[in-house]
Design a protein around this motif. Sequence first.
Motif, mmCIF file in Angstrom:
data_model
loop_
_atom_site.group_PDB
_atom_site.id
_atom_site.type_symbol
_atom_site.label_atom_id
_atom_site.label_comp_id
_atom_site.label_asym_id
_atom_site.label_seq_id
_atom_site.Cartn_x
_atom_site.Cartn_y
_atom_site.Cartn_z
ATOM 1 N N PHE A 36 0.852 -1.174 0.000
ATOM 2 C CA PHE A 36 0.000 0.000 0.000
ATOM 3 C C PHE A 36 0.890 1.227 0.000
ATOM 4 O O PHE A 36 2.093 1.138 0.289
ATOM 5 C CB PHE A 36 -0.900 0.006 1.244
ATOM 6 N N GLN A 38 0.917 5.708 0.812
ATOM 7 C CA GLN A 38 0.201 6.819 1.427
ATOM 8 C C GLN A 38 0.973 8.109 1.240
ATOM 9 O O GLN A 38 2.185 8.165 1.469
ATOM 10 C CB GLN A 38 -0.019 6.549 2.919
ATOM 11 N N ARG A 44 -4.547 5.666 2.924
ATOM 12 C CA ARG A 44 -3.617 4.657 2.448
ATOM 13 C C ARG A 44 -4.271 3.913 1.284
ATOM 14 O O ARG A 44 -5.371 3.381 1.418
ATOM 15 C CB ARG A 44 -3.275 3.699 3.587
ATOM 16 N N PHE A 46 -4.352 1.034 -1.877
ATOM 17 C CA PHE A 46 -3.893 -0.271 -2.333
ATOM 18 C C PHE A 46 -2.996 -0.119 -3.558
ATOM 19 O O PHE A 46 -3.283 0.686 -4.453
ATOM 20 C CB PHE A 46 -5.103 -1.130 -2.682
ATOM 21 N N THR A 49 -1.196 -6.896 -4.483
ATOM 22 C CA THR A 49 -1.293 -7.983 -3.526
ATOM 23 C C THR A 49 -0.967 -9.304 -4.196
ATOM 24 O O THR A 49 -1.088 -9.442 -5.428
ATOM 25 C CB THR A 49 -2.701 -8.037 -2.893
ATOM 26 N N TYR A 94 4.071 0.812 2.177
ATOM 27 C CA TYR A 94 3.954 -0.109 3.301
ATOM 28 C C TYR A 94 3.683 -1.517 2.780
ATOM 29 O O TYR A 94 2.880 -1.707 1.861
ATOM 30 C CB TYR A 94 2.794 0.283 4.199
ATOM 31 N N ALA A 96 2.221 -5.303 4.029
ATOM 32 C CA ALA A 96 1.275 -5.764 5.028
ATOM 33 C C ALA A 96 0.955 -7.237 4.804
ATOM 34 O O ALA A 96 1.034 -7.729 3.668
ATOM 35 C CB ALA A 96 0.002 -4.936 4.967
ATOM 36 N N ASP A 98 -1.770 -10.433 5.297
ATOM 37 C CA ASP A 98 -3.158 -10.872 5.446
ATOM 38 C C ASP A 98 -3.141 -12.326 5.912
ATOM 39 O O ASP A 98 -2.777 -13.222 5.147
ATOM 40 C CB ASP A 98 -3.866 -10.729 4.099
ATOM 41 N N SER A 106 -8.411 -4.513 0.407
ATOM 42 C CA SER A 106 -8.750 -3.563 1.462
ATOM 43 C C SER A 106 -7.703 -3.579 2.559
ATOM 44 O O SER A 106 -7.349 -4.642 3.081
ATOM 45 C CB SER A 106 -10.102 -3.913 2.073
ATOM 46 N N PRO A 107 -7.228 -2.412 2.977
ATOM 47 C CA PRO A 107 -6.253 -2.386 4.074
ATOM 48 C C PRO A 107 -6.834 -2.908 5.383
ATOM 49 O O PRO A 107 -6.080 -3.332 6.258
ATOM 50 C CB PRO A 107 -5.867 -0.912 4.179
ATOM 51 N N TYR A 110 -5.755 -6.513 6.438
ATOM 52 C CA TYR A 110 -4.360 -6.801 6.789
ATOM 53 C C TYR A 110 -4.113 -6.577 8.269
ATOM 54 O O TYR A 110 -4.492 -5.552 8.834
ATOM 55 C CB TYR A 110 -3.425 -5.941 5.939
ATOM 56 N N TRP A 113 1.616 -4.845 9.713
ATOM 57 C CA TRP A 113 2.109 -3.787 8.840
ATOM 58 C C TRP A 113 3.557 -3.489 9.133
ATOM 59 O O TRP A 113 3.982 -3.470 10.296
ATOM 60 C CB TRP A 113 1.282 -2.515 9.038
#
Length: 123
Positions: A36, A38, A44, A46, A49, A94, A96, A98, A106-107, A110, A113
């Motif tokens: 992700f 920001q 933040r 996406f 993935t 970042y 992350a 899952d 979707s953050p 997750y 991080w």
Amino acid sequence: VQLQAFGGGLVQAGGSLRLSCTASERTFSTYGMGWFRQVPGKERDFVATITRGGSQTYYADSVKGRFTISRDNAKNTVYLQMNNLKLEDTAVYYCAADILGGPSLSPDVYVYWGRGTLVTVSS
């Protein structure tokens, strides 16, 4: 699980960078992983993935065709290869994890991080 992202830096538009994110535990291979980004003052977003086994990948439209996510479960590491970088790619990136295995855009899904690594693209 601790995640540590590496590889950010300053690059000219059109250039490339490869981000790496290493996990502290072998359970890494059971996690879907995401990247992700920001920008200050914004949410933040996406980026990309990959599923736990690496068989499926998904990308934000803004990076499709330029970025590639991959993973090496033997090294507990996920990568983000970024090519043809644009000014608008400037952000803190970042990684992350899952725990459901992915893929997730979707953050909120997750759990773990990393701290983030800054990518700055200059003209």
